[in-house]
Design a protein around this motif. Sequence first.
Motif: not given
Length: 240
Positions: A152-159
Amino acid sequence: MTYRGADVSAEETNTRGRSAGWTAGRIAAVVVGGILSLVALTLVGVGGTAMAMAFQDDGYIDLGTDRYAHRTDTYAMATDGWNPDKAMGGLQESLRITYTPDNAADPVFIGLADEAGLRQYLDGVQHTTIHDSGAKGDTQTEQPGGAPKTLPDQADMWLAKASGKGAQTLKWTVQPGDVAAVAMKADGSSGLAGHVTVAAKFAYLSWIGVAFLVAGLVLLVGSVVLLIMRPVRHARRRTV
């Protein structure tokens, strides 16, 4: 002459007695003054509470979500989508979400994303979507799948996101659009148990508090005039 004087004296006594009694005007003044005082005290109380909330905990108000425990054997716990920009009259200025795992040693992750982006990330991942929470537990739907392909920490869609051991907190300035939140193990493993606390900061809360306080104080002065000053003024006139 004697009888006429006695009649005049009796008439003056009756007139004074009537003026000293409870006339319709005085009764109305007391009723209106009492209503105004109750409204005034309510406004002062609301204004004082708003002012206190605006200056405590950096202005964040707990929305009461932490009283519910959440647990799943899947890889993630997600929320339904919602639009904070339209919630509560559009006054939400900022959100603060904290996830506290039951096991403080667990490396956890929490993230907030555009709803469509989060659904895409969770596609094919075994996860639980929580629709509602109550004293008897969560109303939820479990989606089949496997482990996440990307941590999860490597995904790039987080606001907004936060990760680490123990309680983790994210903050997000509210923007238009539907969002959703998720809690996961930071290492991508399954099994989650803990509490989620959601707090919101409301725009203009301190000014709203000031407005209520001023309105309440003005009404309180008006009620004092009707309940105290006016009867005193009438009493003075009777003694003249």
